[in-house]
Scaffold this active site. Structure first.
Site, PDB file in Angstrom:
ATOM      1  N   THR A 227      30.843  -8.329  -2.441  1.00 29.95           N
ATOM      2  CA  THR A 227      29.581  -7.628  -2.657  1.00 29.95           C
ATOM      3  C   THR A 227      28.933  -8.116  -3.947  1.00 29.95           C
ATOM      4  OG1 THR A 227      28.586  -5.473  -3.144  1.00 29.95           O
ATOM      5  CG2 THR A 227      30.887  -5.731  -3.716  1.00 29.95           C
ATOM      6  N   SER A 262      31.293   1.569  -9.157  1.00 26.45           N
ATOM      7  CA  SER A 262      31.904   2.656  -8.387  1.00 26.45           C
ATOM      8  C   SER A 262      33.343   2.257  -8.092  1.00 26.45           C
ATOM      9  CB  SER A 262      31.149   2.904  -7.074  1.00 26.45           C
ATOM     10  OG  SER A 262      31.394   1.858  -6.147  1.00 26.45           O
ATOM     11  N   TYR A 264      34.532   1.988  -5.185  1.00 23.83           N
ATOM     12  CA  TYR A 264      34.412   0.999  -4.110  1.00 23.83           C
ATOM     13  C   TYR A 264      34.186  -0.393  -4.682  1.00 23.83           C
ATOM     14  CZ  TYR A 264      31.651  -2.057  -1.127  1.00 23.83           C
ATOM     15  OH  TYR A 264      31.155  -3.164  -0.498  1.00 23.83           O
ATOM     16  N   HIS A 265      33.200  -0.530  -5.568  1.00 24.13           N
ATOM     17  CA  HIS A 265      32.913  -1.850  -6.130  1.00 24.13           C
ATOM     18  C   HIS A 265      34.106  -2.386  -6.922  1.00 24.13           C
ATOM     19  CE1 HIS A 265      28.661  -0.446  -5.482  1.00 24.13           C
ATOM     20  NE2 HIS A 265      28.580  -1.679  -5.027  1.00 24.13           N
ATOM     21  N   LYS A 268      36.528  -4.105  -4.734  1.00 19.49           N
ATOM     22  CA  LYS A 268      36.095  -5.463  -4.396  1.00 19.49           C
ATOM     23  C   LYS A 268      36.416  -6.445  -5.519  1.00 19.49           C
ATOM     24  CE  LYS A 268      33.962  -4.949  -0.339  1.00 19.49           C
ATOM     25  NZ  LYS A 268      34.286  -5.733   0.864  1.00 19.49           N
TER      26      LYS A 268
END
EC number: 3.13.1.1
Length: 476
Positions: A227, A262, A264-265, A268
């Site tokens: 991302t 976040s 989530y990030h 990644k």
């Protein structure tokens, strides 16, 4: 954590071998036994083998036999008549489904690996795709009926290495396209348990994929969906994965600094580090596609039949900015601009997502190479998107307004943003830019299905600052 709701699947197939051999789903065997157990911690769905004393943590683990499709001439490999085999992990999701169909149409032999948990999230949170979507089994059957092409299906959790290993050995992929992660920043910020789930699912799943490649497919090329959010919004140009720095008279090329915003990030970012290390240590070949924000729902393949239709999320947890704005305009809800609206990101049409993946597969990384492509075609601020949707809506007779919403995220609302994205263009990407006609099409699509919109799901309900330990109920 609100308990996981178990939606019956058309075929739930138990393992019946001490070796837990896995074969893909096929049309000649169908078993019904919806034995999906709920859990309060999202640590994994329990799966019970025939021997009740041997219980393992799994998510929707299936076993089935497959009817092999007749061999067909492939155009994807000029050096051999044998079609390349591509495993699409997360192939039931938004990007994964469109990619699986696109690659199958291009004469790749495709297998989908998915635990179907994205559908379960909808049940958890009381959400629903704007578009009605068929079951994965009906999707694959319809594709076979329309094209004569088979897509193999392995339903299970890649965090269970035994399942993943058997899937690898059964299918023997030449390339693995890895979409199989919890993909929502807001979801990862709901509460502690969902933050933990996101990082465990994403990081451990990717580690298992790396070990599977090392053990069972050393020549296999990993194409991993990253991302652009890994980079954050630095006050300098964003390069494609690496930056050359001169410091105290010495120069080196280093991974570009990460500023994730976040849990989530951050997962990644951890993935990228683990993949880079595995390439260096084991000689794995990998391409990290740092994708921008995807919009749209139609591809040539998903338009062939209603049962091939892709999902389109418009809610504040899984919906992406442009898709959400178009749905909001269609139902007469003010466009929800977070904060000052200057947040700028890279965007791309879902048709370009599938094109980029195909280009990465057709031009694989070298052994030991970890390459990074920034995967987007244009960049817009939130305010610019809102203006484009407002203009397009007026042409369709929609009264489009916008509202400023207190920003639930912790992010810069006005900032410099200039990200490089030339590598995929150099490989031959032919982008679909956000034209007026394309925006009209997306708005018309939203109008077509606006009776399915639950307006209670539009406003944001997840706060970055208010995330806590207590499990948060997200039901309607």
């Amino acid at each position: 954590m609100a308990h996981l709701l178990s939606a019956p699947c058309p075929s739930v197939i138990s393992l019946n071998s001490s070796k837990n051999s896995v074969k893909p789903f096929g049309s000649k065997q169908t078993f019904f036994n919806p034995q999906v157990l709920s859990t309060s911690s999202l640590k994994g769905l329990l799966f019970q083998e025939n021997n009740p004393r041997r219980r393992r943590r799994r998510s929707f683990v299936f076993r089935a036999a497959s009817v092999q499709a007749p061999p067909e001439t492939s155009t994807n490999d000029s050096s051999s008549s044998k079609p390349k085999r591509v495993m699409v992990i997360g192939g039931d999701g938004y990007c994964g489904w469109a990619t699986a169909l696109h690659l199958s149409k291009k004469n790749y032999e495709v297998a989908i690996v998915d635990n179907l948990v994205r559908r379960l999230f909808d049940h958890q949170l009381g959400l629903e795709s704007l578009t009605p979507i068929a079951s994965i089994h009906d999707r694959i059957s319809r594709w076979k009926a329309l094209t004569g092409k088979s897509i193999e299906l392995y339903v299970g959790d890649i965090c269970d290495f035994e399942f993943l290993a058997e899937s690898f050995k059964s299918f023997q992929p030449d390339s693995v396209v890895h979409f199989g992660e919890q993909r929502s920043a807001p979801y990862s910020m709901i509460d502690r348990s969902r933050a933990v789930f996101t990082q465990h699912n994403n990081v451990i799943g990717t580690l298992n994929v790396l070990f599977a490649i090392k053990e069972f497919g050393e020549e296999c090329h990993l194409v991993k969906l990253g991302t652009m959010g890994e980079y954050g919004t630095p006050n300098i140009d964003i390069e494609e994965g690496y930056i050359t720095i001169t410091h105290n008279g010495r120069t080196d090329t280093l991974p570009y600094p990460k500023q994730a915003s976040s849990f989530y990030h951050l997962s990644k970012v951890h993935d990228s580090h683990n993949i880079a290390f595995s390439c260096k240590a084991w000689g794995i070949r990998a391409t990290d596609l740092n994708q921008g924000v995807v919009y749209g729902v139609k591809t040539d393949e998903t338009e062939m039949h209603e049962e091939l239709r892709n999902r389109l999320d418009y809610d504040a947890v899984f919906g992406t900015a442009l898709n959400r704005f178009c749905v909001q305009a269609a139902v007469g809800h003010p466009l929800t601009v977070y904060g000052k609206g200057g947040q700028t990101r890279g965007y791309l049409d879902i048709r370009d997502t599938v094109q980029c993946v195909e280009l990465a597969i057709a031009n694989p990384a070298k052994a030991g190479e970890f390459r990074v492509f920034n995967q987007f075609t244009e960049q817009f601020s939130v305010n610019e998107l809102a203006s484009l949707v407002t203009k397009a809506g007026l042409k369709l007779g929609l009264d489009v307004t916008k509202m400023t919403v207190p920003n639930p995220r912790v992010e810069a609302e006005e900032h410099y943003y200039n990200a490089k994205h030339t590598k995929l263009m150099e490989l031959g990407l032919e982008p679909h830019y956000l034209s007026e006609s394309l925006l009209d099409s997306l708005l018309n699509f939203a109008v077509q299905y606006r009776d399915r919109v639950d307006t209670k799901q539009i406003m944001p309900s997840v706060s970055w600052k208010k995330i806590g330990v207590k499990t948060k109920s997200m039901g309607a």
